[in-house]
Write a protein that holds these residues in place. Structure first.
Motif, PDB file in Angstrom:
ATOM      1  N   HIS A  52      14.226 -12.966  10.975  1.00  0.00           N
ATOM      2  CA  HIS A  52      13.691 -13.405   9.677  1.00  0.00           C
ATOM      3  C   HIS A  52      14.842 -13.860   8.782  1.00  0.00           C
ATOM      4  CE1 HIS A  52       9.541 -11.234   9.828  1.00  0.00           C
ATOM      5  NE2 HIS A  52       9.595 -12.330  10.555  1.00  0.00           N
ATOM      6  N   VAL A 149       3.402   1.998  18.381  1.00  0.00           N
ATOM      7  CA  VAL A 149       2.238   2.585  17.709  1.00  0.00           C
ATOM      8  C   VAL A 149       2.206   2.126  16.259  1.00  0.00           C
ATOM      9  CG1 VAL A 149       1.006   4.735  17.216  1.00  0.00           C
ATOM     10  CG2 VAL A 149       2.604   4.633  19.159  1.00  0.00           C
ATOM     11  N   VAL A 154       5.878  -3.623  10.506  1.00  0.00           N
ATOM     12  CA  VAL A 154       7.022  -3.122  11.270  1.00  0.00           C
ATOM     13  C   VAL A 154       6.679  -3.089  12.770  1.00  0.00           C
ATOM     14  CG1 VAL A 154       8.573  -1.172  11.645  1.00  0.00           C
ATOM     15  CG2 VAL A 154       7.966  -1.830   9.313  1.00  0.00           C
ATOM     16  N   ALA A 155       5.456  -2.709  13.104  1.00  0.00           N
ATOM     17  CA  ALA A 155       5.033  -2.713  14.517  1.00  0.00           C
ATOM     18  C   ALA A 155       5.167  -4.126  15.093  1.00  0.00           C
ATOM     19  CB  ALA A 155       3.600  -2.204  14.641  1.00  0.00           C
ATOM     20  N   ASP A 157       7.197  -6.509  13.997  1.00  0.00           N
ATOM     21  CA  ASP A 157       8.631  -6.836  14.119  1.00  0.00           C
ATOM     22  C   ASP A 157       9.175  -6.300  15.444  1.00  0.00           C
ATOM     23  OD1 ASP A 157       8.885  -8.091  11.652  1.00  0.00           O
ATOM     24  OD2 ASP A 157       9.755  -6.360  10.627  1.00  0.00           O
ATOM     25  N   ARG A 202      -3.064  -3.754   9.012  1.00  0.00           N
ATOM     26  CA  ARG A 202      -2.295  -3.926   7.770  1.00  0.00           C
ATOM     27  C   ARG A 202      -1.258  -5.037   7.898  1.00  0.00           C
ATOM     28  NH1 ARG A 202      -0.857   1.843   5.281  1.00  0.00           N
ATOM     29  NH2 ARG A 202      -2.657   3.005   6.017  1.00  0.00           N
ATOM     30  N   GLU A 207       3.006 -12.720   9.441  1.00  0.00           N
ATOM     31  CA  GLU A 207       3.666 -11.921  10.485  1.00  0.00           C
ATOM     32  C   GLU A 207       2.864 -11.955  11.775  1.00  0.00           C
ATOM     33  OE1 GLU A 207       6.140  -9.191  10.797  1.00  0.00           O
ATOM     34  OE2 GLU A 207       7.247 -10.156   9.201  1.00  0.00           O
ATOM     35  N   ALA A 311       5.646   3.117  14.867  1.00  0.00           N
ATOM     36  CA  ALA A 311       5.867   2.352  13.625  1.00  0.00           C
ATOM     37  C   ALA A 311       4.724   2.713  12.688  1.00  0.00           C
ATOM     38  CB  ALA A 311       5.909   0.865  13.921  1.00  0.00           C
ATOM     39  N   GLY A 313       5.000   4.278   9.576  1.00  0.00           N
ATOM     40  CA  GLY A 313       5.388   4.533   8.196  1.00  0.00           C
ATOM     41  C   GLY A 313       6.545   5.515   8.112  1.00  0.00           C
ATOM     42  N   TYR A 314       6.959   5.763   6.874  1.00  0.00           N
ATOM     43  CA  TYR A 314       8.193   6.517   6.631  1.00  0.00           C
ATOM     44  C   TYR A 314       7.984   7.633   5.621  1.00  0.00           C
ATOM     45  CZ  TYR A 314      10.188   2.429   8.886  1.00  0.00           C
ATOM     46  OH  TYR A 314      10.476   1.450   9.792  1.00  0.00           O
ATOM     47  N   TRP A 353      10.921   2.448  -3.125  1.00  0.00           N
ATOM     48  CA  TRP A 353      10.104   3.276  -2.232  1.00  0.00           C
ATOM     49  C   TRP A 353      10.136   4.750  -2.590  1.00  0.00           C
ATOM     50  CZ3 TRP A 353      10.005   1.431   3.595  1.00  0.00           C
ATOM     51  CH2 TRP A 353       9.360   0.190   3.659  1.00  0.00           C
ATOM     52  N   PRO A 358       6.455   4.307   0.791  1.00  0.00           N
ATOM     53  CA  PRO A 358       7.035   3.276   1.654  1.00  0.00           C
ATOM     54  C   PRO A 358       6.123   2.086   1.925  1.00  0.00           C
ATOM     55  CG  PRO A 358       6.269   5.085   2.989  1.00  0.00           C
ATOM     56  CD  PRO A 358       5.981   5.467   1.570  1.00  0.00           C
ATOM     57  N   THR A 359       5.672   1.435   0.883  1.00  0.00           N
ATOM     58  CA  THR A 359       4.889   0.213   1.075  1.00  0.00           C
ATOM     59  C   THR A 359       5.362  -0.856   0.105  1.00  0.00           C
ATOM     60  OG1 THR A 359       3.207   0.896  -0.492  1.00  0.00           O
ATOM     61  CG2 THR A 359       2.750   1.378   1.819  1.00  0.00           C
ATOM     62  N   GLY A 360       5.104  -2.088   0.494  1.00  0.00           N
ATOM     63  CA  GLY A 360       5.420  -3.206  -0.389  1.00  0.00           C
ATOM     64  C   GLY A 360       6.574  -4.026   0.144  1.00  0.00           C
TER      65      GLY A 360
HETATM   66  N1  LIG Z   1       7.574  -9.545   6.946  1.00  0.00           N
HETATM   67  C1  LIG Z   1       7.205  -8.666   6.051  1.00  0.00           C
HETATM   68  O1  LIG Z   1       6.746  -9.047   4.987  1.00  0.00           O
HETATM   69  C2  LIG Z   1       7.348  -7.183   6.331  1.00  0.00           C
HETATM   70  C3  LIG Z   1       7.914  -6.729   7.526  1.00  0.00           C
HETATM   71  C4  LIG Z   1       8.001  -5.353   7.748  1.00  0.00           C
HETATM   72  C5  LIG Z   1       7.523  -4.471   6.779  1.00  0.00           C
HETATM   73  N2  LIG Z   1       6.998  -4.952   5.633  1.00  0.00           N
HETATM   74  C6  LIG Z   1       6.401  -4.051   4.635  1.00  0.00           C
HETATM   75  O2  LIG Z   1       6.998  -2.773   4.648  1.00  0.00           O
HETATM   76  C7  LIG Z   1       5.988  -1.778   4.414  1.00  0.00           C
HETATM   77  C8  LIG Z   1       6.045  -0.740   5.531  1.00  0.00           C
HETATM   78  O3  LIG Z   1       5.533  -1.306   6.733  1.00  0.00           O
HETATM   79  P1  LIG Z   1       5.019  -0.342   7.919  1.00  0.00           P
HETATM   80  O4  LIG Z   1       4.579  -1.208   9.022  1.00  0.00           O
HETATM   81  O5  LIG Z   1       6.034   0.707   8.133  1.00  0.00           O
HETATM   82  O6  LIG Z   1       3.839   0.455   7.227  1.00  0.00           O
HETATM   83  P2  LIG Z   1       2.262   0.178   6.988  1.00  0.00           P
HETATM   84  O7  LIG Z   1       1.997  -1.225   6.617  1.00  0.00           O
HETATM   85  O8  LIG Z   1       1.879   1.251   6.052  1.00  0.00           O
HETATM   86  O9  LIG Z   1       1.599   0.413   8.410  1.00  0.00           O
HETATM   87  C9  LIG Z   1       1.644   1.655   9.044  1.00  0.00           C
HETATM   88  C10 LIG Z   1       0.663   1.637  10.196  1.00  0.00           C
HETATM   89  O10 LIG Z   1       0.780   2.858  10.909  1.00  0.00           O
HETATM   90  C11 LIG Z   1      -0.523   3.314  11.227  1.00  0.00           C
HETATM   91  N3  LIG Z   1      -0.484   4.761  11.401  1.00  0.00           N
HETATM   92  C12 LIG Z   1      -0.119   5.697  10.490  1.00  0.00           C
HETATM   93  N4  LIG Z   1      -0.208   6.923  11.035  1.00  0.00           N
HETATM   94  C13 LIG Z   1      -0.646   6.749  12.304  1.00  0.00           C
HETATM   95  C14 LIG Z   1      -0.938   7.637  13.363  1.00  0.00           C
HETATM   96  N5  LIG Z   1      -0.775   8.957  13.229  1.00  0.00           N
HETATM   97  N6  LIG Z   1      -1.389   7.119  14.531  1.00  0.00           N
HETATM   98  C15 LIG Z   1      -1.526   5.790  14.686  1.00  0.00           C
HETATM   99  N7  LIG Z   1      -1.271   4.889  13.728  1.00  0.00           N
HETATM  100  C16 LIG Z   1      -0.829   5.370  12.535  1.00  0.00           C
HETATM  101  C17 LIG Z   1      -1.374   2.891  10.047  1.00  0.00           C
HETATM  102  O11 LIG Z   1      -2.711   2.837  10.483  1.00  0.00           O
HETATM  103  P3  LIG Z   1      -3.958   2.854   9.459  1.00  0.00           P
HETATM  104  O12 LIG Z   1      -3.989   1.496   8.835  1.00  0.00           O
HETATM  105  O13 LIG Z   1      -5.092   3.151  10.329  1.00  0.00           O
HETATM  106  O14 LIG Z   1      -3.641   3.942   8.462  1.00  0.00           O
HETATM  107  C18 LIG Z   1      -0.796   1.498   9.761  1.00  0.00           C
HETATM  108  O15 LIG Z   1      -1.408   0.550  10.556  1.00  0.00           O
HETATM  109  C19 LIG Z   1       4.667  -2.489   4.329  1.00  0.00           C
HETATM  110  O16 LIG Z   1       4.297  -2.695   2.999  1.00  0.00           O
HETATM  111  C20 LIG Z   1       4.946  -3.802   5.019  1.00  0.00           C
HETATM  112  O17 LIG Z   1       4.111  -4.850   4.589  1.00  0.00           O
HETATM  113  C21 LIG Z   1       6.887  -6.291   5.390  1.00  0.00           C
END
Ligand SMILES: NC(=O)c1ccc[n+]([C@@H]2O[C@H](COP(=O)([O-])OP(=O)(O)OC[C@H]3O[C@@H](n4cnc5c(N)ncnc54)[C@H](OP(=O)(O)O)[C@@H]3O)[C@@H](O)[C@H]2O)c1
Ligand SMILES: Cc1cc2nc3c(=O)[nH]c(=O)nc-3n(C[C@H](O)[C@H](O)[C@H](O)COP(=O)(O)OP(=O)(O)OC[C@H]3O[C@@H](n4cnc5c(N)ncnc54)[C@H](O)[C@@H]3O)c2cc1C
Length: 445
Positions: A52, A149, A154-155, A157, A202, A207, A311, A313-314, A353, A358-360
């Motif tokens: 990216h 997962v 992030v998944a 990526d 999400r 992406e 992947a 969340g954090y 964050w 950890p979103t946005g």
């Molecule tokens: N290019 C970009 O703009 C970009 C790239 C990377 C990250 N980001 C941003 O950074 C932030 C963090 O991204 P992220 O991907 O870490 O978080 P995220 O968008 O909050 O996604 C986390 C995913 O994990 C799943 N999950 C959580 N607990 C789980 C479990 N126990 N078993 C299975 N699945 C589970 C969630 O499912 P549910 O939906 O079912 O809860 C969700 O799909 C986000 O706002 C994202 O948009 C942006």
């Protein structure tokens, strides 16, 4: 007029947007930005995917306060355990803005998660991004199957980086040892395990589209016929776009590309199985959605994988000396003012964050930092005067703790070395990924 001394801890987007907003206020403030690493930019450098490149160019905006030397950078300064204690730092500043992000990987809480080959996305992404804490991670990519997962960006990526060719990744900033491992990768099948349905993902559509554009991989949708049967049309515009894309891809058949990205809906990992202490498979359970809740059906299958990256969340690390809400992984605050028992903690602020979870995307942190800085500026006249507000006091204290900060000029030296390395590989830069080497380049005269 008094000069107020403000520390920003964390040189990621939220900290740097806060520094810029403080400067833009034209109030009598001096700002110092501390980061535990000798390099600034937080997740822009160590999270945003290496391919990216355009997204990473946001650093041109984030670096602005340093260019005219209006803000001081103190790299390689950890605040808290193993560094300078917060209580010591507080002696030198009228206010401290905490912008330390959320870098702790969440666990799934399933058996087998402790096996080698089971990693959080924080660790895996940090490794391919050249974070000095993870350069020794060297994940084994000798097995054709990988499970990722989660249904967030992030998944995607992680799946995309594993699916692309090493030649494509060579054009990015990934360190040489990472490229070597990707070059030797035996991975052919990347299974993205999504616990809910295609209407609930999400991902952002841009992406999602990018995995469809990976020339080295077919994208295959496993949805148990859900899309063909028709799912409730989501109201959200982005979810609508995702659904349209996934519906189109549901008709995809393998075309013989070297790799495949399998999007497996309504599937949760229930245990990781291992051989000789390493992951050799993941047992997944089929789910159904009952009144919006994910419910396991008891129907299981085992996927043959040698690596599982969660992947999901954090979490954040608590900051010693500040209140912490473990349920949300944030510091309790009202509009950026840290609060304890509903009462503001004088001179303590949060942004990014660590403030909201950890979103946005990167841009979300700008408005967030603006809100925090507005609160701080409102409080300015009432801020407690620190015992040592004189400019050189912090340097002296750091020296007492054995900390020798890397200043902005030092970072620019390291930056120049990375750009030089990039030139050899036709990339914009190639990261220096060990702390010893980072410091060596930052400090050389
Ligand atoms: N290019 C970009 O703009 C970009 C790239 C990377 C990250 N980001 C941003 O950074 C932030 C963090 O991204 P992220 O991907 O870490 O978080 P995220 O968008 O909050 O996604 C986390 C995913 O994990 C799943 N999950 C959580 N607990 C789980 C479990 N126990 N078993 C299975 N699945 C589970 C969630 O499912 P549910 O939906 O079912 O809860 C969700 O799909 C986000 O706002 C994202 O948009 C942006
Ligand atoms: C893998 C991944 C990929 C992403 N990709 C994108 C993308 O492509 N586009 C997009 O818009 N958004 C993306 N995001 C989201 C974006 O990165 C975040 O919104 C943003 O980085 C959060 O900023 P922050 O300043 O709160 O935290 P961070 O960026 O994490 O910055 C925190 C900083 O604090 C420092 N720090 C931590 N602890 C201490 C301490 N004790 N002492 C001193 N310093 C400390 C860290 O070294 C770091 O520099 C991504 C997120 C992740 C996880």
């Amino acid at each position: 007029m008094d000069q107020y001394r403000i520390a920003v801890i964390g040189a990621g987007p939220s900290g740097l947007y806060a520094a810029a907003a403080l400067l833009a206020s034209k109030q009598p403030v001096s700002v110092e930005v501390l980061d535990r690493l000798p390099a600034p930019y937080g997740l822009v450098r160590y999270g945003v995917a290496p391919d990216h490149v355009k997204m990473k160019s946001v650093i041109r905006v984030l670096q602005k306060p340093f260019d005219p030397a209006q803000v001081e950078f103190l790299g390689g300064v950890r605040v808290g355990e193993g560094g300078i204690p917060l209580e010591e730092l507080r002696k030198h500043f009228h206010a401290v803005v905490h912008a330390t992000g959320s870098s702790v990987d969440r666990d799934l809480g399933v058996p087998g998660e402790e096996l080698a080959g089971s990693l959080g996305s924080g660790a895996f992404v940090s490794w391919y991004s050249g974070h000095p804490d993870f350069h020794g991670l060297a994940p084994v990519l000798e097995h054709p199957g990988v499970a990722v997962v989660g249904a967030g960006n992030v998944a995607l990526d992680v799946a995309r980086v594993l699916a692309k060719t090493a030649d494509e990744m060579a054009l990015t900033d990934i360190p040489a040892p990472v490229l070597e491992i990707l070059r030797g990768s035996a991975v052919t099948d990347i299974h993205v395990l999504i616990r809910r349905g295609p209407q609930h993902v999400r991902f952002t559509p841009a992406e999602l589209r990018q995995i469809g554009d990976v020339g080295n991989a077919d994208v295959l949708v496993h949805d148990d016929g859900l899309l063909a049967a028709g799912v409730d049309e989501p109201e959200d515009k982005r979810q609508k776009q995702n659904l349209a894309m996934l519906t189109e891809w549901a008709a995809n058949e393998p075309t013989g590309r070297p790799r495949r990205i399998h999007l497996r809906f309504l599937r949760s990992p229930v245990r990781l199985v291992g051989e000789n202490g390493r992951v050799s498979g993941v047992v997944v359970e089929r789910n159904r959605i009952d009144a919006g809740r994910v419910v396991g059906t008891g129907e299981e299958e085992t996927l043959d994988v040698g690596l599982v990256v969660r992947a999901i969340g954090y979490d954040a690390e608590p900051i010693p000396g500040l209140p912490f809400d473990a349920a949300t992984g944030t510091v309790p605050n009202e509009g950026g003012r840290v609060v304890q028992g509903g009462v503001p903690v004088a001179g303590s602020y949060v942004t990014g964050w660590i403030k909201r979870g950890p979103t946005g995307v990167i841009g979300t942190n700008k408005g967030d930092a603006t809100e925090t800085v507005a609160a701080l500026l409102e409080d300015l006249p009432e801020l407690p005067v620190p015992p040592h507000p004189e400019p050189e006091s912090l340097r002296k204290a750091l020296a007492e703790y054995g900390v020798q900060p890397v200043d902005w000029t030092g970072w620019l030296r390291l930056d120049a070395e990375e750009v030089r390395r990039g030139g050899v590989r036709d990339a914009e830069r190639v990261k220096v990924a060990t702390m010893a080497e980072m410091l060596e380049h930052a400090r050389e005269a």
